[in-house]
Design a protein around this motif. Structure first.
Motif, PDB file in Angstrom:
ATOM      1  N   ARG A  18      46.648  68.266  24.574  1.00 27.99           N
ATOM      2  CA  ARG A  18      47.985  67.987  25.136  1.00 27.99           C
ATOM      3  C   ARG A  18      47.840  67.772  26.642  1.00 27.99           C
ATOM      4  O   ARG A  18      46.991  68.402  27.277  1.00 27.99           O
ATOM      5  CB  ARG A  18      48.922  69.189  24.927  1.00 27.99           C
ATOM      6  N   THR A  19      48.708  66.939  27.185  1.00 26.04           N
ATOM      7  CA  THR A  19      48.664  66.721  28.632  1.00 26.04           C
ATOM      8  C   THR A  19      49.981  67.110  29.293  1.00 26.04           C
ATOM      9  O   THR A  19      51.023  67.109  28.638  1.00 26.04           O
ATOM     10  CB  THR A  19      48.361  65.242  28.960  1.00 26.04           C
ATOM     11  N   ASP A  25      44.816  63.778  19.768  1.00 25.07           N
ATOM     12  CA  ASP A  25      45.234  63.742  21.168  1.00 25.07           C
ATOM     13  C   ASP A  25      46.746  63.510  21.209  1.00 25.07           C
ATOM     14  O   ASP A  25      47.222  62.398  20.986  1.00 25.07           O
ATOM     15  CB  ASP A  25      44.453  62.614  21.872  1.00 25.07           C
ATOM     16  N   GLU A  26      47.462  64.585  21.496  1.00 27.13           N
ATOM     17  CA  GLU A  26      48.930  64.533  21.468  1.00 27.13           C
ATOM     18  C   GLU A  26      49.501  64.355  22.874  1.00 27.13           C
ATOM     19  O   GLU A  26      50.461  65.016  23.267  1.00 27.13           O
ATOM     20  CB  GLU A  26      49.486  65.797  20.796  1.00 27.13           C
ATOM     21  N   THR A  34      53.756  67.256  15.410  1.00 26.59           N
ATOM     22  CA  THR A  34      52.518  67.845  15.939  1.00 26.59           C
ATOM     23  C   THR A  34      51.652  68.420  14.827  1.00 26.59           C
ATOM     24  O   THR A  34      52.134  68.644  13.713  1.00 26.59           O
ATOM     25  CB  THR A  34      52.850  68.967  16.950  1.00 26.59           C
ATOM     26  N   PHE A  63      53.135  63.619  22.705  1.00 30.58           N
ATOM     27  CA  PHE A  63      53.832  64.448  21.722  1.00 30.58           C
ATOM     28  C   PHE A  63      55.332  64.542  21.962  1.00 30.58           C
ATOM     29  O   PHE A  63      56.146  64.424  21.044  1.00 30.58           O
ATOM     30  CB  PHE A  63      53.216  65.857  21.696  1.00 30.58           C
ATOM     31  N   HIS A  64      55.733  64.769  23.212  1.00 31.94           N
ATOM     32  CA  HIS A  64      57.154  65.051  23.467  1.00 31.94           C
ATOM     33  C   HIS A  64      58.071  63.892  23.096  1.00 31.94           C
ATOM     34  O   HIS A  64      59.232  64.106  22.782  1.00 31.94           O
ATOM     35  CB  HIS A  64      57.358  65.469  24.924  1.00 31.94           C
TER      36      HIS A  64
END
Ligand SMILES: Cc1ncc(COP(=O)(O)O)c(C=O)c1O
Length: 369
Positions: free
Chosen positions: A217-218, A192-193, A202, A196-197
């Motif tokens: 990703r959300t 669950d990234e 990744t 990530f930013h």
């Protein structure tokens, strides 16, 4: 209503499944959040102005149509270097977790979770007939790699890893994730990234190469679109196709779909926001050090801090000063710990003022244990 009918509604109450009755409750943000929101790791400023332009141009007529996710899925897939069939857009990552669990977890299965972690994994799993196996991180809250590997069994069906993790902010390495995927080929490894930013590393490039890897990703965090509810689940076509069976075809609404392409295009806005948060995090960590407050190294847009026995009072004082923070004391291994979302440098300076005042009021110094 006749007397007889009203008696009947009083006595005959439909009963939900036993699993649902036993489910833990999740408490979402409660009203009055029109202040400095450092409690749910949202973007604390706004979404890209390009998204706002698109929103402003949406016609009433276009809302009469059911949303069409396929063309937007193709745009998002191209953006991520994936095939459209390797990706499903979802109503936030929460829906991705929900449908993945619905599709794969059945009686006798195990969901393997390093804890503490994101609450919704356990909540959605508790609605299925699978068992959750929690692997506790140590006091350093680092990713418990060895214990997690040791907990893999033939019954492990999903391993869910938030990377970076919440509320700890710690991260697993790519090598560790690969090792886990290899050691549990019979299980889905969900990475669950969501953050990530802020992390920059990744595994999405391995989607379709590692047969049991799925990545979520959300758009709720760095992109600033939490209110639109947009997420995605990427994985090999052979796994995504089962998720699609469970997924509602219309769960991503047309406003969200319209906003996704401009959000992806505006890389400059995203880069600005992420750089601002990272600078603010460094400055805030410095303020924590100065105050002698223990904190855990974070790879995300939040920091977990040690407040100690007065965590409730601290959270209340912060809120009274207009800064919402999240008490994580009920998370496993997190007693006395509070999570603070990182916003801009200006916002965090405001938070530090409230923070120092709260510490002084509570006579907390040097971590307060
Ligand atoms: C690790 C993690 N995954 C998923 C989510 C939820 O994301 P979404 O808003 O897309 O449902 C959160 C939200 O806090 C999170 O921390």
């Amino acid at each position: 209503m006749t007397k007889l009918a009203s008696e009947a509604t009083k006595t005959i109450v439909p009963i939900p499944r036993a699993r649902v009755q036993a489910m833990p409750e999740y408490h979402p943000p409660l009203g009055c959040r029109d202040t400095l929101r450092l409690d749910f790791n949202e973007n604390t400023v706004a979404c890209s102005p390009k998204v706002r332009d698109v929103l402003g141009r949406i016609s009433a007529g276009s809302l009469t149509r059911y949303p069409e996710r396929t063309p937007v899925e193709a745009i998002v897939a191209a953006h991520l270097g994936l095939q459209p069939a390797q990706l499903a857009l979802t109503n936030g990552v929460d829906e991705a977790i929900h449908v993945l669990f619905e599709a794969f977890l059945e009686e006798g299965d195990e969901l393997l979770l390093p804890v503490p972690t994101y609450t919704m994994y356990e909540i959605y799993a508790s609605a299925t007939d699978a068992r959750t196996v929690a692997v506790q991180a140590g006091d350093d809250l680092k990713f418990p790699f060895g214990p997690l590997l040791a907990a893999i069994t033939p019954r492990t069906k999903i391993i869910a890893i938030a990377n970076p993790n919440s509320p700890s902010g710690s991260a697993a390495t790519r090598a560790q994730l690969l090792e886990i995927a290899t050691r549990a080929p019979h299980a889905v490894l969900l990475v669950d990234e969501a953050y990530f930013h802020f992390f920059g590393e990744t595994t999405i490039d391995l989607v379709g190469i590692i047969p049991n890897l799925m990545v979520a990703r959300t758009f709720s965090k760095a992109y600033g679109l939490a209110g639109l509810r947009l997420g995605l689940l990427a994985g090999p076509v052979e796994l995504v196709c089962w998720v699609r069976r469970v997924l509602s075809p219309y769960s991503v609404n047309s406003l969200a779909l319209a906003c996704l392409p401009p959000a992806l295009e505006d890389a400059a806005y995203l880069d600005w926001y992420v750089a601002e948060v990272l600078a603010a995090r460094t400055e805030f960590e410095g303020a924590l050090d100065q105050a002698g407050v223990r904190h855990w190294p974070s790879r995300a847009n939040f920091v977990l801090i040690e407040i100690g026995a007065q965590h409730k009072e601290f959270t209340r004082l912060m809120s009274a000063a207009g800064v919402l923070v999240r008490d994580r004391s009920s998370d496993p291994g997190c007693d006395g710990r509070v999570r603070i979302t990182i916003g801009t440098r200006e916002q965090m300076r405001q938070a530090v003022v409230a923070f120092n005042e709260a510490l002084a009021t509570l006579k907390i110094k040097g971590g307060a244990l």
